[in-house]
Design a protein around this motif. Structure first.
Motif, PDB file in Angstrom:
ATOM      1  N   SER A  38     -47.081 115.715  57.744  1.00  0.00           N
ATOM      2  CA  SER A  38     -46.997 115.173  56.391  1.00  0.00           C
ATOM      3  C   SER A  38     -46.940 116.786  55.652  1.00  0.00           C
ATOM      4  CB  SER A  38     -48.383 114.746  55.829  1.00  0.00           C
ATOM      5  OG  SER A  38     -48.909 113.630  56.570  1.00  0.00           O
ATOM      6  N   LEU A  39     -46.372 116.701  54.499  1.00  0.00           N
ATOM      7  CA  LEU A  39     -45.998 117.961  53.818  1.00  0.00           C
ATOM      8  C   LEU A  39     -47.180 118.885  53.571  1.00  0.00           C
ATOM      9  CD1 LEU A  39     -43.464 119.039  52.151  1.00  0.00           C
ATOM     10  CD2 LEU A  39     -44.405 118.131  49.916  1.00  0.00           C
ATOM     11  N   GLY A  40     -47.145 120.084  53.967  1.00  0.00           N
ATOM     12  CA  GLY A  40     -48.285 120.868  53.773  1.00  0.00           C
ATOM     13  C   GLY A  40     -49.454 120.794  54.949  1.00  0.00           C
ATOM     14  N   GLN A  41     -49.036 119.825  55.981  1.00  0.00           N
ATOM     15  CA  GLN A  41     -50.053 119.608  57.142  1.00  0.00           C
ATOM     16  C   GLN A  41     -49.317 120.259  58.512  1.00  0.00           C
ATOM     17  OE1 GLN A  41     -53.240 118.821  56.250  1.00  0.00           O
ATOM     18  NE2 GLN A  41     -52.360 118.914  54.116  1.00  0.00           N
ATOM     19  N   GLY A  42     -50.326 120.259  59.215  1.00  0.00           N
ATOM     20  CA  GLY A  42     -49.829 120.501  60.515  1.00  0.00           C
ATOM     21  C   GLY A  42     -49.484 119.212  61.127  1.00  0.00           C
TER      22      GLY A  42
ATOM     23  N   PRO B  80     -32.875 138.085  59.475  1.00  0.00           N
ATOM     24  CA  PRO B  80     -32.652 136.675  58.607  1.00  0.00           C
ATOM     25  C   PRO B  80     -32.735 135.381  59.338  1.00  0.00           C
ATOM     26  CG  PRO B  80     -31.254 138.144  57.776  1.00  0.00           C
ATOM     27  CD  PRO B  80     -31.807 138.745  59.051  1.00  0.00           C
ATOM     28  N   GLU B  81     -32.136 135.454  60.260  1.00  0.00           N
ATOM     29  CA  GLU B  81     -32.171 134.300  61.310  1.00  0.00           C
ATOM     30  C   GLU B  81     -33.488 133.861  61.946  1.00  0.00           C
ATOM     31  OE1 GLU B  81     -30.048 136.851  61.598  1.00  0.00           O
ATOM     32  OE2 GLU B  81     -29.501 137.299  63.666  1.00  0.00           O
ATOM     33  N   ASP B  82     -34.475 134.807  61.795  1.00  0.00           N
ATOM     34  CA  ASP B  82     -36.039 134.627  62.334  1.00  0.00           C
ATOM     35  C   ASP B  82     -36.620 134.009  61.209  1.00  0.00           C
ATOM     36  OD1 ASP B  82     -36.067 138.059  63.415  1.00  0.00           O
ATOM     37  OD2 ASP B  82     -35.632 136.243  64.591  1.00  0.00           O
ATOM     38  N   SER B  83     -35.955 133.613  60.055  1.00  0.00           N
ATOM     39  CA  SER B  83     -36.658 132.916  58.904  1.00  0.00           C
ATOM     40  C   SER B  83     -36.909 131.366  59.551  1.00  0.00           C
ATOM     41  CB  SER B  83     -35.704 132.734  57.812  1.00  0.00           C
ATOM     42  OG  SER B  83     -35.607 134.123  57.155  1.00  0.00           O
ATOM     43  N   ALA B  84     -38.151 130.941  59.731  1.00  0.00           N
ATOM     44  CA  ALA B  84     -38.576 129.613  59.966  1.00  0.00           C
ATOM     45  C   ALA B  84     -40.088 129.520  59.724  1.00  0.00           C
ATOM     46  CB  ALA B  84     -38.344 129.545  61.369  1.00  0.00           C
ATOM     47  N   THR B  85     -40.513 128.136  59.973  1.00  0.00           N
ATOM     48  CA  THR B  85     -42.052 128.028  60.280  1.00  0.00           C
ATOM     49  C   THR B  85     -42.417 128.234  61.489  1.00  0.00           C
ATOM     50  OG1 THR B  85     -41.969 126.756  58.400  1.00  0.00           O
ATOM     51  CG2 THR B  85     -43.996 126.387  59.668  1.00  0.00           C
ATOM     52  N   TYR B  86     -43.460 129.171  61.932  1.00  0.00           N
ATOM     53  CA  TYR B  86     -44.095 129.346  63.255  1.00  0.00           C
ATOM     54  C   TYR B  86     -45.374 128.693  63.224  1.00  0.00           C
ATOM     55  CZ  TYR B  86     -40.239 132.676  63.611  1.00  0.00           C
ATOM     56  OH  TYR B  86     -38.844 133.367  63.798  1.00  0.00           O
ATOM     57  N   LEU B  87     -45.350 127.641  64.422  1.00  0.00           N
ATOM     58  CA  LEU B  87     -46.785 127.053  64.505  1.00  0.00           C
ATOM     59  C   LEU B  87     -47.392 127.292  65.993  1.00  0.00           C
ATOM     60  CD1 LEU B  87     -45.045 123.682  64.297  1.00  0.00           C
ATOM     61  CD2 LEU B  87     -46.230 124.676  62.413  1.00  0.00           C
ATOM     62  N   CYS B  88     -48.539 127.234  65.579  1.00  0.00           N
ATOM     63  CA  CYS B  88     -49.406 127.727  66.984  1.00  0.00           C
ATOM     64  C   CYS B  88     -50.319 126.459  67.472  1.00  0.00           C
ATOM     65  CB  CYS B  88     -50.431 128.853  67.110  1.00  0.00           C
ATOM     66  SG  CYS B  88     -51.669 128.452  65.984  1.00  0.00           S
ATOM     67  N   ALA B  89     -50.652 126.169  68.532  1.00  0.00           N
ATOM     68  CA  ALA B  89     -51.351 125.001  68.805  1.00  0.00           C
ATOM     69  C   ALA B  89     -52.140 125.477  69.896  1.00  0.00           C
ATOM     70  CB  ALA B  89     -50.322 123.941  69.327  1.00  0.00           C
ATOM     71  N   VAL B  90     -53.342 124.730  70.067  1.00  0.00           N
ATOM     72  CA  VAL B  90     -54.252 125.059  71.157  1.00  0.00           C
ATOM     73  C   VAL B  90     -54.496 123.867  71.994  1.00  0.00           C
ATOM     74  CG1 VAL B  90     -55.642 126.798  70.070  1.00  0.00           C
ATOM     75  CG2 VAL B  90     -56.418 124.461  69.807  1.00  0.00           C
ATOM     76  N   LEU B  91     -54.623 123.898  73.219  1.00  0.00           N
ATOM     77  CA  LEU B  91     -54.724 122.687  74.358  1.00  0.00           C
ATOM     78  C   LEU B  91     -55.864 122.830  74.897  1.00  0.00           C
ATOM     79  CD1 LEU B  91     -52.877 120.607  75.883  1.00  0.00           C
ATOM     80  CD2 LEU B  91     -52.589 122.558  77.608  1.00  0.00           C
ATOM     81  N   ARG B  92     -56.719 121.821  75.311  1.00  0.00           N
ATOM     82  CA  ARG B  92     -58.038 121.598  75.883  1.00  0.00           C
ATOM     83  C   ARG B  92     -57.996 120.225  76.625  1.00  0.00           C
ATOM     84  NH1 ARG B  92     -61.177 117.888  73.776  1.00  0.00           N
ATOM     85  NH2 ARG B  92     -61.073 117.414  71.366  1.00  0.00           N
ATOM     86  N   PHE B 104     -52.504 121.545  66.561  1.00  0.00           N
ATOM     87  CA  PHE B 104     -51.647 122.210  65.781  1.00  0.00           C
ATOM     88  C   PHE B 104     -52.143 122.862  64.698  1.00  0.00           C
ATOM     89  CE2 PHE B 104     -47.330 122.364  67.704  1.00  0.00           C
ATOM     90  CZ  PHE B 104     -47.510 121.169  68.652  1.00  0.00           C
ATOM     91  N   GLY B 105     -51.726 124.118  64.481  1.00  0.00           N
ATOM     92  CA  GLY B 105     -52.071 124.797  62.692  1.00  0.00           C
ATOM     93  C   GLY B 105     -51.184 124.355  62.017  1.00  0.00           C
ATOM     94  N   LYS B 106     -51.326 124.682  60.585  1.00  0.00           N
ATOM     95  CA  LYS B 106     -50.295 124.253  59.563  1.00  0.00           C
ATOM     96  C   LYS B 106     -49.208 125.136  59.622  1.00  0.00           C
ATOM     97  CE  LYS B 106     -53.878 122.387  56.606  1.00  0.00           C
ATOM     98  NZ  LYS B 106     -54.514 122.317  55.190  1.00  0.00           N
ATOM     99  N   GLY B 107     -49.132 126.233  60.274  1.00  0.00           N
ATOM    100  CA  GLY B 107     -47.999 127.057  60.098  1.00  0.00           C
ATOM    101  C   GLY B 107     -47.844 128.364  59.298  1.00  0.00           C
ATOM    102  N   THR B 108     -46.779 129.106  59.617  1.00  0.00           N
ATOM    103  CA  THR B 108     -46.830 130.319  58.691  1.00  0.00           C
ATOM    104  C   THR B 108     -45.449 130.015  58.407  1.00  0.00           C
ATOM    105  OG1 THR B 108     -48.562 131.669  59.361  1.00  0.00           O
ATOM    106  CG2 THR B 108     -46.601 132.703  58.579  1.00  0.00           C
ATOM    107  N   LEU B 109     -44.693 130.007  56.929  1.00  0.00           N
ATOM    108  CA  LEU B 109     -43.318 129.977  56.774  1.00  0.00           C
ATOM    109  C   LEU B 109     -42.745 131.546  56.524  1.00  0.00           C
ATOM    110  CD1 LEU B 109     -40.902 128.807  55.761  1.00  0.00           C
ATOM    111  CD2 LEU B 109     -41.751 128.525  53.561  1.00  0.00           C
TER     112      LEU B 109
END
Lengths: 114, 114
Positions: A38-42, B80-92, B104-109
């Motif tokens: 969803s928008l703004g959510q993970g 400039p081509e590195d522009s994107a949203t970067y997401l991290c996620a943890v696995l357990r 997942f986290g919400k990401g960094t734009l």
């Protein structure tokens, strides 16, 4: 080779209607996942299929959501009686083994409920 | 409950200006930490998996590091081509011990200006 494909790419529906979203995983991948973004959510985990094991449905938000995977390949996510809060991008991913392997994502289906 | 917090929410850099993205997590029994890149209108694309504290992985201008509480994605001399949203996620491992859970986290734009 072909990646994960999803259809339709966009779906606009009216509140109360049922929708079906399709995912074609990478050939030979045994694990398949559905997420909602969803928008703004993970990414929110919905359901996980691994081979012939019973699916992990723990992420489904309500009993209006269901999914099946036929023949260990194609999967369909069904949302019954859609609500406006169901509007989101629905992503499918597959892996060649357990989920600690990298997941390959499809392009997603953008669902808009009016 | 697993928590994954990414910061900043958005980052604007000039081309060549190095920086770092943060992913802090609270999870019991971490089995892995994933970094993904997501371009607008597309599904996430796998970058790295880190399994233990002290581990580092590199790919082109990106380097990911992991401690017991957080991970950093370092971007050296971005383009400039590195522009994107970067997401991290943890696995357990899930409570039942039969499945893995990916949160997942919400990401960094990230926006890199020429």
């Amino acid at each position: 080779g072909a990646g994960v494909s999803q259809s339709p790419s966009n779906k606009v529906t009216e509140k109360g209607k049922d929708v079906e979203l399709r995912c074609d995983p990478i050939s030979g991948h045994t694990a398949l996942y559905w997420y909602r973004q969803s928008l703004g959510q993970g990414l929110e985990f919905l359901i996980y299929f691994q081979g012939n094991s019973a699916p992990d449905k723990s992420g489904l938000p309500s009993d209006r959501f269901s999914a099946e995977r036929t023949g260990g390949s194609v999967s369909t996510l069904t949302i019954q009686r859609t609500q406006q809060e169901d509007s989101a991008v629905y992503l499918c991913a597959s892996t060649s083994g357990p989920s600690y392997n990298e997941q390959f994502f499809g392009p997603g289906t953008r669902l808009t409920v009016l | 409950e697993d928590q994954v917090t990414q910061s900043p929410e958005a980052l604007r850099l000039q081309e060549g200006e190095s920086s770092s993205l943060n992913c802090s997590y609270t999870v019991s029994g971490l089995r892995g930490l994933f970094w993904y890149r997501q371009d607008p209108g597309k599904g996430p694309e796998f970058l790295f998996t880190l399994y233990s504290a002290g581990e580092e992985k590199e790919k082109e201008r990106l380097k990911a590091t992991l401690t017991k509480k957080e991970s950093f994605l370092h971007i050296t001399a971005p383009k400039p081509e590195d522009s994107a949203t970067y997401l991290c996620a943890v696995l357990r491992i899930s409570e039942g011990g039969s499945n893995y859970k990916l949160t997942f986290g919400k990401g960094t734009l990230l926006t890199v200006n020429p």
